[in-house]
Write a protein that holds these residues in place. Structure first.
Motif, short mmCIF file in Angstrom:
data_model
loop_
_atom_site.label_atom_id
_atom_site.label_comp_id
_atom_site.label_asym_id
_atom_site.label_seq_id
_atom_site.Cartn_x
_atom_site.Cartn_y
_atom_site.Cartn_z
N SER A 138 -7.15 1.09 0.95
CA SER A 138 -5.80 0.83 0.48
C SER A 138 -5.83 0.37 -0.98
CB SER A 138 -5.16 -0.26 1.36
OG SER A 138 -3.90 -0.59 0.88
N ASN A 174 1.83 9.29 -2.06
CA ASN A 174 0.66 9.35 -2.93
C ASN A 174 0.94 10.16 -4.19
OD1 ASN A 174 -1.24 7.67 -1.68
ND2 ASN A 174 -1.73 9.26 -0.18
N SER A 189 0.85 -1.19 0.00
CA SER A 189 0.00 0.00 0.00
C SER A 189 0.89 1.24 0.00
CB SER A 189 -0.88 0.01 1.24
OG SER A 189 -0.08 0.20 2.40
N ALA A 190 0.28 2.40 -0.22
CA ALA A 190 1.02 3.66 -0.19
C ALA A 190 1.66 3.87 1.18
CB ALA A 190 0.10 4.82 -0.55
N SER A 191 0.96 3.50 2.24
CA SER A 191 1.52 3.66 3.59
C SER A 191 2.76 2.79 3.78
CB SER A 191 0.48 3.30 4.65
OG SER A 191 -0.56 4.22 4.64
N GLN A 247 1.08 8.59 -7.98
CA GLN A 247 0.27 9.16 -9.06
C GLN A 247 1.13 9.46 -10.28
OE1 GLN A 247 -1.70 12.51 -7.26
NE2 GLN A 247 -3.06 11.21 -6.04
N ARG A 289 3.26 9.75 3.83
CA ARG A 289 2.23 9.10 3.02
C ARG A 289 1.76 10.04 1.91
NH1 ARG A 289 -2.49 7.36 1.70
NH2 ARG A 289 -3.50 5.45 2.26
N GLN A 290 1.65 11.32 2.23
CA GLN A 290 1.22 12.31 1.23
C GLN A 290 2.22 12.38 0.07
OE1 GLN A 290 1.44 12.83 4.52
NE2 GLN A 290 -0.66 13.25 5.16
#
Length: 156
Positions: A95, A72, A56-58, A76, A68-69
């Motif tokens: 997620s 993301n 997942s991104a986390s 992208q 995390r930001q």
């Protein structure tokens, strides 16, 4: 007037030497990856996804040492460039597990070659035993810093 200063002697500080080495490594890696259109963080994300697909991104953010930001935004961009794919529907709530695409694997292969050349250059002059010892020392340092700090005997 000779003023005695207290503090860290940068010429003998292991922490400073480690930071200097990390900075030099990152700079050399950025230089090697730039012609491939990648940065160190993008490369680290691709490498982590190759070794652990479906993160997942986390999970990726923790593994690449960014927020995390930031991850993301990075994901992208990698999706837009066709290197990473994430399913539109998340089976695990919000997620969205990520995976490398064929294009991402090709980019990673070129990037890994470039990064490996930097690492070989960095290790020039060290024997295999010294490299093994350095890895043990660095891993030990990281483990020591992740462990809870011991109580201050002076109570300060």
């Amino acid at each position: 007037m000779n003023v005695r200063r207290t503090g860290i002697d940068l010429d003998t500080s292991l922490g400073y030497a480690l930071k200097e080495a990390a900075s030099a490594l990152r700079s050399a890696m950025e230089d090697a990856l730039r012609p491939l259109g990648l940065g160190v963080t993008q490369y680290a994300c691709l490498e982590l996804l190759d070794q652990r697909p479906g993160l997942s991104a986390s999970d990726l953010a923790r593994g690449v040492f960014v927020t995390r930001q930031t991850m993301n935004v990075l994901l992208q961009a990698l999706e837009r460039d066709g290197m990473v794919a994430r399913d539109a529907d998340a089976a695990l709530g919000r997620s969205l597990p990520a995976r490398l695409t064929t294009r991402g694997r090709a980019a990673l292969q070129d990037a890994t070659t470039a990064v490996r050349a930097v690492e070989v250059r960095m290790l020039t002059g060290l024997t295999e035993a010294e490299q093994t010892h350095a890895l043990q020392v660095l891993t030990g340092m990281a483990s020591a810093l992740r462990a809870p700090a011991p109580p201050d005997p002076d109570g300060a």
